[in-house]
Design a protein around this motif. Structure first.
Motif, PDB file in Angstrom:
ATOM      1  N   CYS A   1      -8.020   7.124  -2.761  1.00 36.41           N
ATOM      2  CA  CYS A   1      -7.166   6.674  -1.661  1.00 36.41           C
ATOM      3  C   CYS A   1      -7.806   5.607  -0.766  1.00 36.41           C
ATOM      4  CB  CYS A   1      -6.779   7.894  -0.837  1.00 36.41           C
ATOM      5  SG  CYS A   1      -5.700   7.548   0.527  1.00 36.41           S
TER       6      CYS A   1
ATOM      7  N   VAL B   1      -3.260  13.764   4.799  1.00 32.32           N
ATOM      8  CA  VAL B   1      -2.134  14.537   4.256  1.00 32.32           C
ATOM      9  C   VAL B   1      -2.535  15.167   2.924  1.00 32.32           C
ATOM     10  CG1 VAL B   1       0.215  14.392   3.349  1.00 32.32           C
ATOM     11  CG2 VAL B   1      -0.388  13.165   5.443  1.00 32.32           C
TER      12      VAL B   1
ATOM     13  N   PHE C   1       4.442  15.592 -14.106  1.00 28.11           N
ATOM     14  CA  PHE C   1       3.921  16.949 -14.228  1.00 28.11           C
ATOM     15  C   PHE C   1       5.061  17.968 -14.305  1.00 28.11           C
ATOM     16  CE2 PHE C   1       2.711  20.939 -12.172  1.00 28.11           C
ATOM     17  CZ  PHE C   1       1.686  21.340 -13.012  1.00 28.11           C
TER      18      PHE C   1
ATOM     19  N   SER D   1      -1.474  25.385  -9.400  1.00 31.35           N
ATOM     20  CA  SER D   1      -1.896  24.903 -10.717  1.00 31.35           C
ATOM     21  C   SER D   1      -3.210  24.113 -10.678  1.00 31.35           C
ATOM     22  CB  SER D   1      -0.789  24.035 -11.298  1.00 31.35           C
ATOM     23  OG  SER D   1      -1.313  22.996 -12.064  1.00 31.35           O
TER      24      SER D   1
ATOM     25  N   TRP E   1       0.830  -1.208   0.000  1.00 27.15           N
ATOM     26  CA  TRP E   1       0.000   0.000   0.000  1.00 27.15           C
ATOM     27  C   TRP E   1       0.871   1.268   0.000  1.00 27.15           C
ATOM     28  CZ3 TRP E   1      -3.868   2.714  -1.190  1.00 27.15           C
ATOM     29  CH2 TRP E   1      -4.233   3.857  -0.482  1.00 27.15           C
TER      30      TRP E   1
ATOM     31  N   THR F   1      -4.046  21.757 -12.781  1.00 25.90           N
ATOM     32  CA  THR F   1      -3.747  20.339 -13.018  1.00 25.90           C
ATOM     33  C   THR F   1      -3.450  19.627 -11.705  1.00 25.90           C
ATOM     34  OG1 THR F   1      -2.719  21.047 -15.079  1.00 25.90           O
ATOM     35  CG2 THR F   1      -2.361  18.766 -14.396  1.00 25.90           C
ATOM     36  N   ILE F   2      -2.606  20.258 -10.880  1.00 30.36           N
ATOM     37  CA  ILE F   2      -2.246  19.656  -9.595  1.00 30.36           C
ATOM     38  C   ILE F   2      -3.491  19.524  -8.714  1.00 30.36           C
ATOM     39  CG2 ILE F   2      -0.948  20.026  -7.461  1.00 30.36           C
ATOM     40  CD1 ILE F   2       1.261  21.253  -9.085  1.00 30.36           C
TER      41      ILE F   2
ATOM     42  N   VAL G   1      -2.885   8.947   4.917  1.00 30.28           N
ATOM     43  CA  VAL G   1      -2.483   9.464   3.602  1.00 30.28           C
ATOM     44  C   VAL G   1      -3.531  10.452   3.092  1.00 30.28           C
ATOM     45  CG1 VAL G   1      -2.138   8.857   1.173  1.00 30.28           C
ATOM     46  CG2 VAL G   1      -1.076   7.471   2.965  1.00 30.28           C
TER      47      VAL G   1
END
Lengths: 148, 119
Positions: B79, B108, A42, B65, A27, B67-68, B105
């Motif tokens: 996730c 974050v 990117f 951005s 994971w 896109t980000i 995660v």
């Protein structure tokens, strides 16, 4: 798979590397693959000239993470050894780049996945190879199987 | 409005992480209730994804951005379901640890989304 292949366990299947704690490793490695690959793709696509070294290193890190994830999922002795080698490479990489970014920040106008030992990623980049090495060593043939 | 969604999703993700961490501590795999919890967090992330795209379509722009921004929205949505599938394959406490890690995660990612969108 032929039965004589060394990485096939006596039961006819490859040794699983993703049972128990291994699933957590898969994971976290998967998360790092997505993070490092998408980030470097990117950055390289939009502004490679700004920090070519940093972006290239992120891309390499992403590839290494991808390969380790693949070997863990595939399983077997060959994959285990390949993963061990890559984890050592990964550890060397993160320690080298981590130290490099602290000693000579000017070489890195923008940060990489491995900058400052992966502080931007909760230190996962430095903790992951250590725990993976520990896990993979324990999966060696003739090691204590009963514990698993 | 977007920041409220980011905060709600982040807090829900941390609660999920704590809950599954507790299950792992008690040596238990993820159970039906945990999956309902994952579904709730995933719905929040989906609402955030749709809400973020609606904001973009209406002409608002993130500080960083676009896109980000979209990439993080997609990552946040994927996730917890991804961690959930792994825990379905691993019916031990390690499946619970995986979902707990997934919650951290996501939290974050939400912090990053907050930065990317800007106050």
């Amino acid at each position: 798979m032929t039965s004589g292949e060394p990485d096939v366990a006596p039961g006819g299947r490859r040794e699983r590397l993703i049972g128990g704690p291994g699933i957590v490793l898969v994971w976290l490695y998967g998360v790092m693959v997505v993070g490092a690959v998408s980030r470097s793709a990117f950055q390289i696509a939009t502004d490679f000239g700004r920090a070519p070294l940093a972006y290239a290193l992120s891309a390499v890190a992403g590839l290494v993470y991808g390969f380790i994830t693949y070997t863990l999922v595939r399983g077997g002795e060959t994959a285990r050894r390949a993963a061990l080698v890559c984890c050592v490479a990964e550890l060397v990489g993160v320690v080298t780049v981590g130290t490099w970014t602290l000693v000579d920040p000017s070489a890195f106008p923008d940060s990489t996945v491995w900058s400052d030992f992966g502080v931007g990623y909760l230190f996962i980049p430095v903790l992951l190879p250590v725990s993976a090495l520990y896990w993979l060593r324990g999966r060696a043939p003739r090691a204590g199987r009963a514990a698993a | 409005m977007f920041d409220a969604l980011t905060l709600a999703t982040g807090v829900a993700a941390l609660l999920l992480a704590a809950w599954c961490g507790w299950a792992a501590y008690r040596d238990q795999p993820t159970k039906d209730w945990h999956f309902i919890g994952m579904a709730v967090v995933t719905v929040l992330a989906l609402v955030q994804l749709v809400g973020g795209i609606v904001l973009l379509v209406r002409g608002e722009e993130p500080t960083q951005s676009t896109t980000i921004f979209v990439a993080y929205l997609l990552g946040a949505f994927a996730c917890v379901p991804a961690a959930g599938f792994l825990s379905l394959a691993e019916r031990t406490k390690w499946g619970s640890v995986t979902v707990a890690a997934g919650g951290v995660v996501l939290a974050v990612l939400e912090v990053r989304l907050y930065d990317i969108w800007g106050a």
